[in-house]
Scaffold this active site. Structure first.
Site, short mmCIF file in Angstrom:
data_model
loop_
_atom_site.label_atom_id
_atom_site.label_comp_id
_atom_site.label_asym_id
_atom_site.label_seq_id
_atom_site.Cartn_x
_atom_site.Cartn_y
_atom_site.Cartn_z
N HIS A 141 -3.85 -4.99 -0.59
CA HIS A 141 -3.35 -5.58 0.62
C HIS A 141 -3.43 -7.01 0.55
O HIS A 141 -4.58 -7.68 0.20
CB HIS A 141 -4.58 -5.07 1.51
CG HIS A 141 -4.47 -3.87 2.07
ND1 HIS A 141 -3.64 -3.12 3.05
CD2 HIS A 141 -4.77 -2.53 1.67
CE1 HIS A 141 -3.58 -1.78 3.25
NE2 HIS A 141 -4.51 -1.48 2.34
N CYS B 19 0.81 -1.28 0.17
CA CYS B 19 -0.03 0.17 0.01
C CYS B 19 0.86 1.24 0.01
O CYS B 19 1.58 1.36 -1.10
CB CYS B 19 -1.00 -0.05 1.17
SG CYS B 19 -2.46 1.21 1.09
N GLU C 49 -2.70 -9.34 2.54
CA GLU C 49 -3.55 -9.95 3.60
C GLU C 49 -5.03 -9.79 3.54
O GLU C 49 -5.85 -10.90 4.24
CB GLU C 49 -3.00 -9.58 4.94
CG GLU C 49 -3.61 -7.93 5.30
CD GLU C 49 -2.78 -6.70 4.64
OE1 GLU C 49 -3.23 -5.73 5.04
OE2 GLU C 49 -2.14 -7.13 3.85
#
Length: 212
Positions: A192, A87, A194
């Site tokens: 992202h 990011c 995750e």
């Protein structure tokens, strides 16, 4: 093997930490720790730089952490440790950012971070949600990832590339919008991982076993 996720007070690192811990266990990639300690970063085998918020604030926070910035730069530039920016951590790899004020980045990627400005009003800013990756160049961290796979984005600024050979993947959001950048031992993800389900976890696992 030690992977450090750098904590420079740039946001909640809990979900990233959990994802990297999970994939480190599954791949046998050693220990993952979240740290703001310069000495720990200096001895790390792999370095992850996350980031949420504005480019200038993140750049200032990173450079103000008591030697943390210098330790990271030496590990990546001199020791050639594998590096992953996520990011705003990816955006900081650019030469400059233009969010609120012009701010120097790390200068690792030949691009500048500019506001997303769609011509079609149907495309909203921030660019938020799932979007299809378009792979521009193969990369070991993208092993098992293909064009059309989805990743989860939340951002209002994107890296505009001066050197498209360093753009590994993009998405279509009114125009081609940079999604992954990289060169040598450095890789950056605008999205992202995750929060990107199985595809994101696959990339994390690939990074943890990447030997550039």
């Amino acid at each position: 093997m030690l992977t450090t996720i750098i904590d420079y007070e740039s946001g909640n690192l809990h979900s990233a930490d959990k994802a990297f811990q999970k994939m480190a266990r599954e791949t046998g990639a050693g220990t993952v720790i979240v740290t703001s300690d310069a000495d720990t970063v200096a001895r790390a085998d792999r370095i992850v730089l996350p980031g949420d918020g504005a480019f200038p604030a993140c750049a200032e926070a990173l450079r103000g952490q008591g030697g943390l910035y210098e330790a990271m730069v030496e590990a990546v530039e001199v020791k050639a440790r594998p590096f992953l920016g996520i990011c705003v951590g990816m955006q900081l790899m650019a030469r400059k950012g233009h969010e609120y004020t012009e701010t120097d980045g790390l200068g690792w990627i030949d691009g500048e971070v500019m506001h997303i400005a769609p011509k079609d009003p149907a495309y909203k800013v921030p660019h938020m949600g799932w979007n299809d990756l378009v792979i521009d160049h193969p990369h070991p961290v993208l092993d098992g990832v293909k064009t059309g796979d989805h990743a989860y984005f939340v951002h209002s600024y994107q890296m505009r590339m001066a050197d498209l050979s360093q753009r590994i993947a993009h998405v279509d959001y009114d125009e081609e919008t940079t999604a992954i950048v990289g060169r040598d031992n450095m890789l950056g993800l605008q999205f992202h991982p995750e929060k990107s389900a199985g595809i994101g976890l696959r990339m994390i696992a690939n990074f943890l076993t990447w030997t550039p």
